[in-house]
Motif scaffolding. Structure first.
Motif, PDB file in Angstrom:
ATOM      1  N   ALA A 410       8.691  12.293  42.937  1.00  0.00           N
ATOM      2  CA  ALA A 410       8.449  10.910  42.495  1.00  0.00           C
ATOM      3  C   ALA A 410       7.509  10.124  43.391  1.00  0.00           C
ATOM      4  CB  ALA A 410       9.788  10.190  42.348  1.00  0.00           C
ATOM      5  N   PRO A 411       7.604  10.206  44.739  1.00  0.00           N
ATOM      6  CA  PRO A 411       6.703   9.392  45.573  1.00  0.00           C
ATOM      7  C   PRO A 411       5.231   9.713  45.371  1.00  0.00           C
ATOM      8  CG  PRO A 411       8.561  10.197  46.859  1.00  0.00           C
ATOM      9  CD  PRO A 411       8.600  10.916  45.558  1.00  0.00           C
ATOM     10  N   GLU A 412       4.896  10.948  45.041  1.00  0.00           N
ATOM     11  CA  GLU A 412       3.495  11.359  44.881  1.00  0.00           C
ATOM     12  C   GLU A 412       3.045  11.370  43.424  1.00  0.00           C
ATOM     13  OE1 GLU A 412       1.785  11.656  47.548  1.00  0.00           O
ATOM     14  OE2 GLU A 412       3.553  11.460  48.839  1.00  0.00           O
ATOM     15  N   SER A 413       3.957  11.058  42.500  1.00  0.00           N
ATOM     16  CA  SER A 413       3.622  11.118  41.082  1.00  0.00           C
ATOM     17  C   SER A 413       2.834   9.874  40.661  1.00  0.00           C
ATOM     18  CB  SER A 413       4.899  11.237  40.245  1.00  0.00           C
ATOM     19  OG  SER A 413       4.611  11.165  38.873  1.00  0.00           O
ATOM     20  N   LYS A 414       2.001  10.042  39.631  1.00  0.00           N
ATOM     21  CA  LYS A 414       1.272   8.903  39.077  1.00  0.00           C
ATOM     22  C   LYS A 414       2.200   8.013  38.264  1.00  0.00           C
ATOM     23  CE  LYS A 414      -3.202  11.256  38.789  1.00  0.00           C
ATOM     24  NZ  LYS A 414      -4.294  11.709  37.881  1.00  0.00           N
ATOM     25  N   LEU A 415       3.263   8.606  37.714  1.00  0.00           N
ATOM     26  CA  LEU A 415       4.246   7.850  36.925  1.00  0.00           C
ATOM     27  C   LEU A 415       5.449   7.548  37.822  1.00  0.00           C
ATOM     28  CD1 LEU A 415       4.045  10.084  33.716  1.00  0.00           C
ATOM     29  CD2 LEU A 415       2.713   8.030  34.229  1.00  0.00           C
ATOM     30  N   LYS A 416       5.378   6.433  38.513  1.00  0.00           N
ATOM     31  CA  LYS A 416       6.407   6.131  39.506  1.00  0.00           C
ATOM     32  C   LYS A 416       7.118   4.804  39.256  1.00  0.00           C
ATOM     33  CE  LYS A 416       3.635   6.648  42.926  1.00  0.00           C
ATOM     34  NZ  LYS A 416       3.122   6.694  44.312  1.00  0.00           N
ATOM     35  N   VAL A 417       7.231   4.407  37.981  1.00  0.00           N
ATOM     36  CA  VAL A 417       7.932   3.161  37.661  1.00  0.00           C
ATOM     37  C   VAL A 417       9.391   3.230  38.101  1.00  0.00           C
ATOM     38  CG1 VAL A 417       8.794   1.750  35.757  1.00  0.00           C
ATOM     39  CG2 VAL A 417       6.409   2.457  35.794  1.00  0.00           C
ATOM     40  N   VAL A 418      10.065   4.348  37.800  1.00  0.00           N
ATOM     41  CA  VAL A 418      11.484   4.498  38.169  1.00  0.00           C
ATOM     42  C   VAL A 418      11.637   4.498  39.685  1.00  0.00           C
ATOM     43  CG1 VAL A 418      13.497   5.987  37.986  1.00  0.00           C
ATOM     44  CG2 VAL A 418      11.959   5.766  36.045  1.00  0.00           C
ATOM     45  N   TYR A 419      10.744   5.192  40.376  1.00  0.00           N
ATOM     46  CA  TYR A 419      10.824   5.254  41.845  1.00  0.00           C
ATOM     47  C   TYR A 419      10.641   3.862  42.465  1.00  0.00           C
ATOM     48  CZ  TYR A 419       9.812   6.720  46.631  1.00  0.00           C
ATOM     49  OH  TYR A 419       9.832   6.874  47.989  1.00  0.00           O
ATOM     50  N   LYS A 420       9.660   3.101  41.969  1.00  0.00           N
ATOM     51  CA  LYS A 420       9.440   1.758  42.508  1.00  0.00           C
ATOM     52  C   LYS A 420      10.591   0.819  42.161  1.00  0.00           C
ATOM     53  CE  LYS A 420       4.374   1.704  42.662  1.00  0.00           C
ATOM     54  NZ  LYS A 420       3.144   1.074  42.113  1.00  0.00           N
ATOM     55  N   LYS A 421      11.101   0.965  40.952  1.00  0.00           N
ATOM     56  CA  LYS A 421      12.211   0.109  40.515  1.00  0.00           C
ATOM     57  C   LYS A 421      13.421   0.271  41.437  1.00  0.00           C
ATOM     58  CE  LYS A 421      15.437  -0.364  36.594  1.00  0.00           C
ATOM     59  NZ  LYS A 421      15.763   0.124  35.225  1.00  0.00           N
ATOM     60  N   TYR A 422      13.759   1.500  41.766  1.00  0.00           N
ATOM     61  CA  TYR A 422      14.955   1.748  42.580  1.00  0.00           C
ATOM     62  C   TYR A 422      14.661   1.788  44.084  1.00  0.00           C
ATOM     63  CZ  TYR A 422      17.766   2.496  38.452  1.00  0.00           C
ATOM     64  OH  TYR A 422      18.466   2.295  37.273  1.00  0.00           O
ATOM     65  N   SER A 423      13.428   1.497  44.473  1.00  0.00           N
ATOM     66  CA  SER A 423      13.138   1.301  45.891  1.00  0.00           C
ATOM     67  C   SER A 423      13.317  -0.159  46.288  1.00  0.00           C
ATOM     68  CB  SER A 423      11.707   1.757  46.215  1.00  0.00           C
ATOM     69  OG  SER A 423      10.755   0.962  45.526  1.00  0.00           O
ATOM     70  N   ASN A 424      13.572  -1.002  45.292  1.00  0.00           N
ATOM     71  CA  ASN A 424      13.792  -2.422  45.517  1.00  0.00           C
ATOM     72  C   ASN A 424      15.196  -2.648  46.070  1.00  0.00           C
ATOM     73  OD1 ASN A 424      14.194  -5.297  45.112  1.00  0.00           O
ATOM     74  ND2 ASN A 424      12.400  -5.223  43.774  1.00  0.00           N
ATOM     75  N   GLU A 425      15.338  -3.686  46.899  1.00  0.00           N
ATOM     76  CA  GLU A 425      16.653  -4.013  47.477  1.00  0.00           C
ATOM     77  C   GLU A 425      17.661  -4.415  46.413  1.00  0.00           C
ATOM     78  OE1 GLU A 425      17.837  -3.671  50.464  1.00  0.00           O
ATOM     79  OE2 GLU A 425      15.953  -2.843  51.212  1.00  0.00           O
ATOM     80  N   GLN A 426      17.174  -4.869  45.272  1.00  0.00           N
ATOM     81  CA  GLN A 426      18.064  -5.218  44.168  1.00  0.00           C
ATOM     82  C   GLN A 426      18.914  -4.022  43.737  1.00  0.00           C
ATOM     83  OE1 GLN A 426      15.943  -6.506  40.698  1.00  0.00           O
ATOM     84  NE2 GLN A 426      17.798  -6.666  39.423  1.00  0.00           N
ATOM     85  N   PHE A 427      18.356  -2.834  43.856  1.00  0.00           N
ATOM     86  CA  PHE A 427      19.059  -1.597  43.507  1.00  0.00           C
ATOM     87  C   PHE A 427      19.402  -0.767  44.751  1.00  0.00           C
ATOM     88  CE2 PHE A 427      16.510  -2.744  39.782  1.00  0.00           C
ATOM     89  CZ  PHE A 427      17.493  -2.765  38.793  1.00  0.00           C
ATOM     90  N   GLY A 428      19.481  -1.414  45.879  1.00  0.00           N
ATOM     91  CA  GLY A 428      19.910  -0.734  47.110  1.00  0.00           C
ATOM     92  C   GLY A 428      18.886   0.198  47.707  1.00  0.00           C
TER      93      GLY A 428
END
Length: 451
Positions: A410-428
């Motif tokens: 996920a960190p190196e993928s071009k499609l990283k919406v899910v990775y960015k979403k759950y890297s937020n403090e809102q989702f821990g």
């Protein structure tokens, strides 16, 4: 003289000098009595009159019979002790003559049967005690010492080396105990509801459709999935809406051939239908027109919406992975971090077309298992989870391997919406945890070696 005469007479009556006729009669009566007692209680082994061994009656000594024998033996011993005290001759005025000597000898001869009876009683007493000990040891701890043979020692060491230990079986936790007073939890029916979900999930599953599509491939579906998850997050929709949207897309594509230019339209209409089904305040058609950068008109959206519903026969009440995720999270007894991690893996799974081959309950269970592996929970899988999911660790390894590999890429993928979403403090920031790739590979290798 009178007192001495009375003493000698009482001494003769207690076992001293007795006339020959009376002695024979007494012996015969004593033999009959002893024979009768021997037949009833199996206590006397020798017949006094005939001197022949008497056949014994064998009876299994149960716990109650052993206790009865012990009580009888104690009573007989007490009676024998009292009789021995009475049989001792007490010389009067300190004089000891021939009669006194003869009386003492007779007392010794007369006491022999009593001594035999006392010995038998003592033997029964000992047997009863042994039976009592055996019964206690059979219901409690064994009285025998544990013998450690070479084979048992080597087996125990082999089990320890392989990580196989005889641990006590874990108790299955009652996950609905705290919700007994909550009517919305429907504790009385929840088990039956999920049994029905498990039966119904296979009847409405989308099948492998990519080979039948002419202009669509798995990469295009992944791009659409990435966009839909982003739109869902911006609109702040319910999680049920997201999972139903993906079900509608895959179900429709498995039944109808779609052109490349209409793929996004299918996604927009699927989300519109899911919002109308799940949301209280559903977005309007104009909102979807704006979010798709006016790629489609209102008429196109409404026509496609009707076509999708007709193809699905208006059947939208289906068990998606979300309904299983809610139940399995409850069985995992998890904290908020664990919950966010599970949903992170579930959304990663929606982007992978290869996950379509697994049923919704297995996808949900694999998301829970992948989250526990990533957070290094111990144990990785519990009896409670196996009971409520219906899957063992071994059954989940393949599906979990796909999810963990998605996390790793996920960190190196071009499609990283899910990775960015759950890297937020809102989702821990759960997506920032190191992926459990190595652990899953070790578990798969261990599972393969056991086969």
């Amino acid at each position: 003289m009178t007192s001495r005469h009375q003493a000698v007479v009482s001494q003769q009556q207690r076992g001293g000098i007795v006339p020959a006729g009376k002695q024979k009669a007494a012996a015969g009566a004593d033999g009959k009595n002893r024979r009768a007692l021997g037949d009833i209680g199996n206590l006397v082994n020798v017949r006094v009159a005939e001197g022949k061994p008497q056949p014994q009656i064998n009876r299994p000594i149960t716990r109650s019979f052993g206790a009865q024998l012990l009580a009888n033996a104690q009573a007989a011993a007490a009676a024998a002790a009292a009789a021995n005290k009475k049989a001792v001759a007490i010389p009067v005025d300190g004089a000891v003559g021939k009669a006194g000597a003869k009386a003492t000898k007779k007392d010794v001869i007369k006491a022999k049967p009593e001594n035999v009876t006392t010995a038998v009683v003592a033997d029964i007493d000992e047997r009863a005690k042994q039976m009592s000990k055996c019964s206690i040891s059979s219901h409690g701890k064994s009285s025998r010492k544990t013998i450690h043979t070479l084979s048992s020692v080597l087996t125990a060491r082999s089990k320890a080396a392989c990580g196989v230990t005889d641990r006590p079986k874990e108790l299955i936790h009652n996950i609905d105990a705290a919700d007994g007073d909550d009517q919305l939890a429907v504790v009385d029916y929840v088990e039956d509801i999920y049994k029905f979900y498990k039966l119904a999930e296979n009847s409405s599953r989308p099948h492998d459709y990519m080979d039948s599509q002419v202009e669509i491939n798995a990469k295009m579906r992944a791009i659409l999935a990435d966009w839909i998850i982003e739109v869902h997050h911006k609109f702040e929709l319910m999680p049920e809406t997201l999972y139903l949207t993906f079900y509608i897309i895959d179900r429709y594509l498995s039944m109808e051939t779609v052109m490349r230019r209409e793929l996004q339209l299918v996604g927009v209409c699927a989300m519109l239908i899911a919002c109308k089904y799940e949301e209280i305040w559903a977005p309007e058609v104009n909102d979807f027109i704006c979010i798709s950068d006016r790629a489609y008109t209102r008429e196109q959206i409404l026509v496609m919406e009707k076509g999708i519903l007709n193809k699905l026969e208006w059947n939208l009440t289906v068990p998606t992975p979300y309904v299983f995720l809610v139940r399995f999270l409850k069985a995992a007894i998890c904290d908020k971090e664990m919950e966010h991690m599970v949903f992170f893996f579930a959304e990663l799974g929606m982007m992978q077309y290869s996950m379509i081959m697994y049923c919704p309950s297995m996808v949900a269970a694999s998301a829970v298992y992948a989250a526990r592996c990533t957070l290094k929970k111990s144990p990785l899988w519990t009896e409670t989870l196996q009971r409520h999911t219906g899957f063992s660790e071994k059954q989940l390894l393949d599906c979990t391997h796909i999810l963990v590999n998605s996390h790793s890429a996920a960190p190196e993928s071009k499609l990283k919406v899910v990775y960015k979403k759950y890297s937020n403090e809102q989702f821990g920031a759960v997506s920032l945890h190191p992926p459990a790739t190595k652990l899953i590979e070790e578990l798969k290798a261990s599972s393969s070696s056991r086969k």
